[in-house]
Design an enzyme around this catalytic site. Structure first.
Site, PDB file in Angstrom:
ATOM      1  N   ASP A 109       0.879  -1.177   0.000  1.00  0.00           N
ATOM      2  CA  ASP A 109       0.000   0.000   0.000  1.00  0.00           C
ATOM      3  C   ASP A 109       0.912   1.221   0.000  1.00  0.00           C
ATOM      4  O   ASP A 109       2.125   1.113   0.209  1.00  0.00           O
ATOM      5  CB  ASP A 109      -0.893  -0.018   1.261  1.00  0.00           C
ATOM      6  N   SER A 110       0.291   2.393  -0.206  1.00  0.00           N
ATOM      7  CA  SER A 110       1.059   3.633  -0.170  1.00  0.00           C
ATOM      8  C   SER A 110       1.535   3.957   1.245  1.00  0.00           C
ATOM      9  O   SER A 110       2.261   4.916   1.432  1.00  0.00           O
ATOM     10  CB  SER A 110       0.183   4.778  -0.668  1.00  0.00           C
TER      11      SER A 110
ATOM     12  N   CYS B 137      -4.429  -1.327  -1.782  1.00  0.00           N
ATOM     13  CA  CYS B 137      -4.575   0.106  -2.019  1.00  0.00           C
ATOM     14  C   CYS B 137      -5.545   0.280  -3.186  1.00  0.00           C
ATOM     15  O   CYS B 137      -5.284  -0.233  -4.280  1.00  0.00           O
ATOM     16  CB  CYS B 137      -3.201   0.674  -2.375  1.00  0.00           C
TER      17      CYS B 137
ATOM     18  N   GLU C  71      -1.663   8.010   8.626  1.00  0.00           N
ATOM     19  CA  GLU C  71      -0.199   7.884   8.546  1.00  0.00           C
ATOM     20  C   GLU C  71       0.469   8.460   9.795  1.00  0.00           C
ATOM     21  O   GLU C  71       1.530   8.006  10.204  1.00  0.00           O
ATOM     22  CB  GLU C  71       0.339   8.606   7.297  1.00  0.00           C
TER      23      GLU C  71
ATOM     24  N   CYS D 120     -10.841   3.772   0.326  1.00  0.00           N
ATOM     25  CA  CYS D 120      -9.391   3.906   0.495  1.00  0.00           C
ATOM     26  C   CYS D 120      -9.064   3.094   1.731  1.00  0.00           C
ATOM     27  O   CYS D 120      -9.788   3.170   2.736  1.00  0.00           O
ATOM     28  CB  CYS D 120      -9.013   5.371   0.705  1.00  0.00           C
TER      29      CYS D 120
ATOM     30  N   HIS E 290      -6.974   3.286   4.002  1.00  0.00           N
ATOM     31  CA  HIS E 290      -6.656   3.999   5.251  1.00  0.00           C
ATOM     32  C   HIS E 290      -7.915   4.322   6.067  1.00  0.00           C
ATOM     33  O   HIS E 290      -7.863   4.413   7.287  1.00  0.00           O
ATOM     34  CB  HIS E 290      -5.941   5.325   4.942  1.00  0.00           C
TER      35      HIS E 290
HETATM   36  N1  DGL Z   1      -4.603   3.567   0.869  1.00  0.00           N
HETATM   37  C1  DGL Z   1      -4.745   4.055  -0.424  1.00  0.00           C
HETATM   38  C2  DGL Z   1      -6.046   3.648  -1.108  1.00  0.00           C
HETATM   39  O1  DGL Z   1      -6.627   2.662  -0.745  1.00  0.00           O
HETATM   40  C3  DGL Z   1      -4.326   5.389  -0.862  1.00  0.00           C
HETATM   41  C4  DGL Z   1      -4.064   6.530   0.006  1.00  0.00           C
HETATM   42  C5  DGL Z   1      -3.127   7.452  -0.732  1.00  0.00           C
HETATM   43  O2  DGL Z   1      -1.967   7.087  -0.837  1.00  0.00           O
HETATM   44  O3  DGL Z   1      -3.570   8.492  -1.198  1.00  0.00           O
HETATM   45  O4  DGL Z   1      -6.486   4.275  -2.022  1.00  0.00           O
END
Ligand code: DGL
Length: 256
Positions: A12-13, A75, A154, A185, A187
């Protein structure tokens, strides 16, 4: 090492994909997992498509180099623009992605109003447009890009006045005006309680974590790649920032 004992690689990011990882571990406790969070390059959701694609390929290369038997793009943003590329590049292993849980949200009651929170890239690109086209006659859909939201997770800030104020600014117009919210997303599930409090406690919240874990299990079974051992598997956290702080945050989120 036998093929089935090889780890499953997640990326993931940043730390968000742990919301998918924990569902997978719940479902397949005897598998071994490697989780890579690219916090150094976060966020992905405001980057160009080619930048996200390059980062996704880099992350996948790294996991392949570590001998994984499957890749989970934990992600939504990276799935949206790079799942096809990774599947072409690595036809010998399953590549599973996560996408906004729009269908279950639209099916949970008749003709619902559904708010979809996700990154700008996810909502703008053709994968989401296709999903909308396929299911939008089941209800009314309100896509809401949320730049700046993943950063709270984060930072490890999951509650409190500051994040509530940030969320109120974007969500108050929808308070008790929608039936469901899709967390598009990975997160955002870590902010579920705050989101629910703001949009209304009766609003049903959906995310793609459990569905992705189920799909991973299904694919491994189909390819006869499941780890059949009875021992509890391992979970290893890696992060491009490489600091103890990120590792501690990963563990905190994983055990929430
Ligand atoms: N966790 C990521 C997603 O599911 C992206 C968050 C990001 O890096 O902008 O889209």
């Amino acid at each position: 090492m036998e093929n089935r004992e090889k780890p499953i690689g997640f990326f993931d990011s940043g730390v968000g994909g742990i919301s998918v990882l924990r569902e997978a571990v719940k479902l397949m406790p005897n598998e071994n997992f490697i989780y890579f969070g690219d916090s150094l390059n976060a966020p992905y959701g405001t980057k160009s498509v080619t930048d996200v694609q390059d980062l996704a390929v880099k992350n996948a290369e790294m996991l392949i180099g570590m001998g994984v038997k499957a890749i989970v793009i934990a992600c939504n943003t990276a799935t949206s623009v790079s799942a096809d590329i990774l599947r072409l590049k690595y036809p010998h292993i399953p590549v599973i992605g996560v996408e906004p849980a729009l269908k279950p949200a639209l099916l949970h009651k008749e003709n619902p109003k559904v708010l979809v929170m996700a990154t700008e890239v996810t909502l703008r690109e053709k994968k989401f447009k296709a999903l909308l086209e396929k299911y939008s006659d089941l209800g009314e859909v309100f896509p809401l890009p949320c730049p700046g939201l993943m950063e709270w997770v984060e930072q490890g800030v999951l509650e409190g006045e500051a994040v509530e104020e940030f969320l109120e600014n974007i969500l108050l117009p929808y308070k008790n005006k929608v039936d469901a919210v899709v967390l598009g997303c990975t997160h955002y599930p870590f902010l579920k309680d705050v989101i629910n409090k703001i949009v209304g406690e009766n609003v049903v919240i959906f995310d793609g974590g459990a569905g992705t874990a189920k799909e991973l299990k299904r694919r491994l079974a189909e390819l006869d790649m499941e780890n059949k051992g009875n021992e509890k598997g391992t979970v290893e956290f890696l992060n491009s920032k490489g600091s103890d702080r990120e590792k501690a945050l990963c563990e905190k989120l994983f055990y929430l």
